[in-house]
Design an enzyme around this catalytic site. Structure first.
Site, short mmCIF file in Angstrom:
data_model
loop_
_atom_site.label_atom_id
_atom_site.label_comp_id
_atom_site.label_asym_id
_atom_site.label_seq_id
_atom_site.Cartn_x
_atom_site.Cartn_y
_atom_site.Cartn_z
N ASP A 88 0.90 -0.93 0.20
CA ASP A 88 -0.04 -0.01 0.12
C ASP A 88 1.25 1.16 -0.69
O ASP A 88 2.17 1.31 0.57
CB ASP A 88 -0.62 0.37 1.20
CG ASP A 88 -1.90 -1.26 0.91
OD1 ASP A 88 -2.20 -1.55 -0.19
OD2 ASP A 88 -2.94 -1.25 1.93
N HIS A 144 4.43 -7.58 0.42
CA HIS A 144 4.32 -8.90 -0.67
C HIS A 144 5.13 -8.86 -1.55
O HIS A 144 5.92 -7.99 -2.03
CB HIS A 144 3.42 -8.56 -0.86
CG HIS A 144 2.35 -8.90 0.48
ND1 HIS A 144 1.78 -9.86 0.68
CD2 HIS A 144 2.40 -8.33 2.08
CE1 HIS A 144 0.98 -9.68 2.00
NE2 HIS A 144 1.16 -8.78 3.00
N SER A 247 8.35 3.60 5.48
CA SER A 247 9.28 3.62 4.48
C SER A 247 9.08 3.53 3.08
O SER A 247 7.87 3.99 2.86
CB SER A 247 10.49 3.54 5.07
OG SER A 247 11.30 4.08 4.28
#
Length: 281
Positions: A88, A144, A247
């Site tokens: 995201d 992921h 980050s």
């Protein structure tokens, strides 16, 4: 350049990050709930997507920050030729790696060799593609896999811990090639792929699913770990790593294997599992 960005040149980066880490891992309920409540309110965190939606039940700020999503909150793009968005956040930049250089912001770029910490490691990505994804404090902070891949090597590259906010990205030369980072090299059916976990000021913790905490401890020299032959294969959409406070993750792809999703532009909001690119083979 903002005053905050200017000050980061002089601030004791690692000391500040160490202090922030102590706060993040504190199990004092007054401290943890103050931090959790502040971030939820300030950044509009959607707790309805969390596997555990109760902010008061998290034992520390870090437990809240690295929270899992509930089943079905994110789904992988159905096109099996799609390389998936690994996190995201929003797109900082993406595009071709031109003459070995990766675009950072207007007037700013760095080389793939600088980012990876080795010129030979960068050769497979000459004239390839890159995508830089920034995770804000409101985002899900696990990273992921874009595609099924086998871990070959990790490289811990020491460096500074500049902020990776918009002003810093625009004004700090070679920022992502200067910050401390973990470079993860994978082998896929189409060839090599890299995912780089970039640390930042107050945002420097990185864990992987195969070996746990990688940063800190902070490094003073490049450290390589060879994972070949150990059978660490991660499936498409599987969790790879997490930031113990946010980050940036950077994906590198070799030339000619994929085309970036044309709907993606700098500053585009993105979600884990959506289409990052499409394999051309």
């Amino acid at each position: 350049m903002s005053l905050v960005t200017a000050l980061t040149y002089a601030l004791p980066h690692r000391l500040l990050s160490s202090w922030a880490r102590r706060l993040a891992y504190s199990t004092d309920p007054r401290m943890s709930q103050l931090l959790i409540g502040t971030v939820i309110e300030k950044f509009g965190v959607n707790m309805d997507e969390a596997a555990n939606p109760d902010p008061a039940s998290y034992p520390s700020f870090n437990a809240f920050f690295t929270r899992a999503l509930k089943a079905g909150a994110r789904t992988p793009d159905a096109d099996r030729k799609a390389l998936l968005m690994p996190a995201d956040g929003h797109i900082s930049q993406l595009g071709p790696i031109e003459h070995g250089r990766i675009f950072q912001a207007k007037g700013q770029s760095f080389t793939a060799a600088e980012l990876l910490g080795d010129a030979d490691d960068a050769k497979p990505f000459n004239d390839g593609l890159f995508a830089t994804i920034y995770l804000s404090p409101r985002d899900y902070h696990r990273v992921h896999m874009p595609v099924r891949a086998t871990l070959r090597e990790t490289v811990h590259v020491p460096g500074r811990l500049f902020s990776v906010g918009t002003d810093a990205v625009a004004n700090v030369p070679r920022l992502f090639a200067r910050n401390e980072r973990l470079v993860c090299h994978f082998d896929t059916d189409f060839g090599p792929m890299v995912q780089v976990m970039v640390g930042a000021l107050l945002v420097s913790g990185v864990e992987t699913v195969w070996s746990g905490e990688e940063i800190p401890a902070y490094g003073d020299r490049v450290t390589r770990k060879d994972w070949r032959g150990q059978g660490i294969t991660l499936e498409r959409f599987a969790e790879m790593a997490r930031f113990n406070y946010g980050s940036t993750v950077i994906v590198l792809l070799p030339r000619g294997v994929a085309e970036l999703n044309p709907a993606l532009q700098p500053e585009s909001p993105v979600r884990l599992g959506q289409k990052l690119a499409t394999l051309t083979g």
